[in-house]
Enzyme design. Sequence first.
Site, PDB file in Angstrom:
ATOM      1  N   ARG A  91      13.559  22.013 -10.664  1.00 38.52           N
ATOM      2  CA  ARG A  91      13.107  20.618 -10.721  1.00 38.52           C
ATOM      3  C   ARG A  91      12.379  20.324  -9.428  1.00 38.52           C
ATOM      4  NH1 ARG A  91      16.872  15.195 -10.444  1.00 38.52           N
ATOM      5  NH2 ARG A  91      16.355  15.338  -8.245  1.00 38.52           N
ATOM      6  N   TYR A 131      13.336   8.520  -4.732  1.00 37.94           N
ATOM      7  CA  TYR A 131      14.397   9.262  -5.402  1.00 37.94           C
ATOM      8  C   TYR A 131      14.124  10.762  -5.352  1.00 37.94           C
ATOM      9  CZ  TYR A 131      17.012  11.718  -8.816  1.00 37.94           C
ATOM     10  OH  TYR A 131      17.812  12.668  -9.394  1.00 37.94           O
ATOM     11  N   ASP A 172      12.071  14.614 -12.667  1.00 34.28           N
ATOM     12  CA  ASP A 172      12.914  13.460 -13.004  1.00 34.28           C
ATOM     13  C   ASP A 172      12.229  12.172 -12.536  1.00 34.28           C
ATOM     14  OD1 ASP A 172      14.941  11.672 -13.487  1.00 34.28           O
ATOM     15  OD2 ASP A 172      16.469  12.730 -12.318  1.00 34.28           O
ATOM     16  N   HIS A 176      13.548   9.186 -13.069  1.00 32.73           N
ATOM     17  CA  HIS A 176      14.658   8.304 -12.694  1.00 32.73           C
ATOM     18  C   HIS A 176      14.460   6.862 -13.149  1.00 32.73           C
ATOM     19  CE1 HIS A 176      18.353   7.986 -10.073  1.00 32.73           C
ATOM     20  NE2 HIS A 176      18.489   9.147 -10.660  1.00 32.73           N
ATOM     21  N   GLU A 225      12.090  13.947 -17.307  1.00 35.60           N
ATOM     22  CA  GLU A 225      13.412  13.333 -17.495  1.00 35.60           C
ATOM     23  C   GLU A 225      13.407  11.841 -17.197  1.00 35.60           C
ATOM     24  OE1 GLU A 225      16.308  15.327 -15.053  1.00 35.60           O
ATOM     25  OE2 GLU A 225      17.559  13.540 -14.927  1.00 35.60           O
ATOM     26  N   GLU A 284      21.666  11.135 -18.864  1.00 33.67           N
ATOM     27  CA  GLU A 284      22.711  11.375 -17.865  1.00 33.67           C
ATOM     28  C   GLU A 284      23.615  10.161 -17.659  1.00 33.67           C
ATOM     29  OE1 GLU A 284      20.213  12.417 -14.458  1.00 33.67           O
ATOM     30  OE2 GLU A 284      20.764  10.529 -13.513  1.00 33.67           O
ATOM     31  N   ARG A 343      21.029  14.822 -22.260  1.00 30.35           N
ATOM     32  CA  ARG A 343      21.612  15.133 -20.937  1.00 30.35           C
ATOM     33  C   ARG A 343      23.020  14.564 -20.717  1.00 30.35           C
ATOM     34  NH1 ARG A 343      19.995  16.931 -16.770  1.00 30.35           N
ATOM     35  NH2 ARG A 343      20.176  15.179 -15.338  1.00 30.35           N
ATOM     36  N   GLU A 369      21.784  21.721 -15.516  1.00 28.89           N
ATOM     37  CA  GLU A 369      21.433  21.333 -14.144  1.00 28.89           C
ATOM     38  C   GLU A 369      22.495  21.881 -13.188  1.00 28.89           C
ATOM     39  OE1 GLU A 369      21.572  17.123 -13.366  1.00 28.89           O
ATOM     40  OE2 GLU A 369      20.360  17.319 -11.556  1.00 28.89           O
ATOM     41  N   TRP A 398      16.704   2.020  -9.574  1.00 21.94           N
ATOM     42  CA  TRP A 398      16.786   3.194  -8.706  1.00 21.94           C
ATOM     43  C   TRP A 398      16.808   4.428  -9.549  1.00 21.94           C
ATOM     44  CZ3 TRP A 398      20.588   7.064  -7.896  1.00 21.94           C
ATOM     45  CH2 TRP A 398      20.211   8.000  -6.888  1.00 21.94           C
TER      46      TRP A 398
HETATM   47  O1  KDG Z   1      25.093   9.787  -9.262  1.00 24.08           O
HETATM   48  C1  KDG Z   1      23.730   9.724  -9.534  1.00 24.08           C
HETATM   49  C2  KDG Z   1      23.112  11.098  -9.519  1.00 24.08           C
HETATM   50  O2  KDG Z   1      23.944  11.991 -10.196  1.00 24.08           O
HETATM   51  C3  KDG Z   1      21.755  11.111 -10.168  1.00 24.08           C
HETATM   52  O3  KDG Z   1      20.914  10.239  -9.503  1.00 24.08           O
HETATM   53  C4  KDG Z   1      21.181  12.503 -10.165  1.00 24.08           C
HETATM   54  O4  KDG Z   1      19.336  11.861 -11.560  1.00 24.08           O
HETATM   55  C5  KDG Z   1      20.111  12.705 -11.182  1.00 24.08           C
HETATM   56  C6  KDG Z   1      19.983  14.049 -11.733  1.00 24.08           C
HETATM   57  O5  KDG Z   1      19.090  14.258 -12.553  1.00 24.08           O
HETATM   58  O6  KDG Z   1      20.784  14.908 -11.370  1.00 24.08           O
HETATM   59 MG    MG Z   2      18.342  12.564 -13.418  1.00 26.80          MG
END
Ligand code: KDG
Ligand code: MG
Length: 403
Positions: free
Chosen positions: A148, A160, A211, A213, A237, A263, A284, A340, A403
């Site tokens: 990644r 991020y 990602d 986010h 992602e 996630e 995920r 991951e 975030w």
């Molecule tokens: O606790 C938050 C993290 O696990 C997250 O921000 C990590 O986005 C994430 C990832 O893809 O692992």
């Molecule tokens: Mg993530």
Amino acid sequence: MLKIKEAKVIVTCPGRNFVTLKILTEDGVYGIGDATLNGRELAVVSYLSEHVIPCLIGRDAHQIEDTWQYFYRGAYWRKGPVTMSAIAAVDMALWDIKAKVANLPLYQLLGGKSRNGVMVYGHANGRDISETQEQVAKYIDMGYLAIRAQTGIPGLDSTYGVSNDKMFYEPADADLPSENTWSTEKYLDHIPQLFERLRISFGFDVHLLHDVHHRLTPIEAARLGKALEEFRLFWLEDTVPAENQESFRLIRQHTVTPLAVGEIFNTIWDAKDLIQEQLIDYIRTTVMHAGGLTHLRRIADFAALYNVRTGCHGPTDASPVSFGTLVHFDTAIPNFGIQEYMRHTPEIDEVFPHNYTFSEGYLQPGETPGHGVDINETLAEKFPYQRSYLPINRLQDGTMFNW
Ligand code: KDG
Ligand code: MG
């Protein structure tokens, strides 16, 4: 009947916080489960101690499904990250016990091996494109087959996925939430340049992932997916916040870049339309936030009907207990995609001795009965809980953002 005699919650912070549930039976067999919910750890501690453990004592440790339903349906208040993390910890510990009693590694109870190893992706990030490129090269040297890639954005102080420590990524970095600044315009212009550079430098043999986010609107996500098509990502992602599952219809209409999400989901209901309408390629959801192995299997089986594969969340806030369980799960299921893998520090690995191993891009579950992860309670006690929050994110004009 294998009666549960005792259950206790262990909180430890060997560099970051982890919440572990230990369930002990009258026969002396015990199992452990991960209940870590990053930045909200003590809410799960309280849920387990006050509302779950009193009901666990005296139950049959072998009745995993019934126990799952007891805590899910029995609470009346369904779903939610706190409830589902607590149920997950109970579930992981009970599967650990069952496999230990059977004297088999957990994957055998899940149907046995479906593959020779669990392909993982590692995390390369840098303050700028050149630094990210250097980190990708390092991961390739370490044997990773999938990486990644995240990068700092010119004009933004922090973003991020860009960490100070390149080997051990840790976003929960402050006693009160730190603040990031965001500009969608700057981000959208920059990211295609990152992947162009990475493909020129490393070719197309290595899998690349990214990602977002949860920072885009559906049409912005569509634009990014389209712009990245020529760089053939393994996945893109969390493009948009997924409270509206139908957002993905719009993204899907515009791009063939594979999409991953989930996630922060905690039940199959969060992903039902996404899977059924084939709006995503990878789901995920993960073991410590989506109700343990019992519920994760249900999600994976449902996803398999629609050609959706798994790509379970595996950040540093997943303790080695979750990783151990995940590697067994990934080894057994038919529709595994990728796992991951954020590495833990040697200090964390010492508190949680484990049998999974990494070699040449793959994780192996090991052959120890159970999920193969333990906790050194004496050592764990030496690292008391330290409050730490994930960052928050604001637009450049100060507006609170995702975030
Ligand atoms: O606790 C938050 C993290 O696990 C997250 O921000 C990590 O986005 C994430 C990832 O893809 O692992
Ligand atoms: Mg993530």
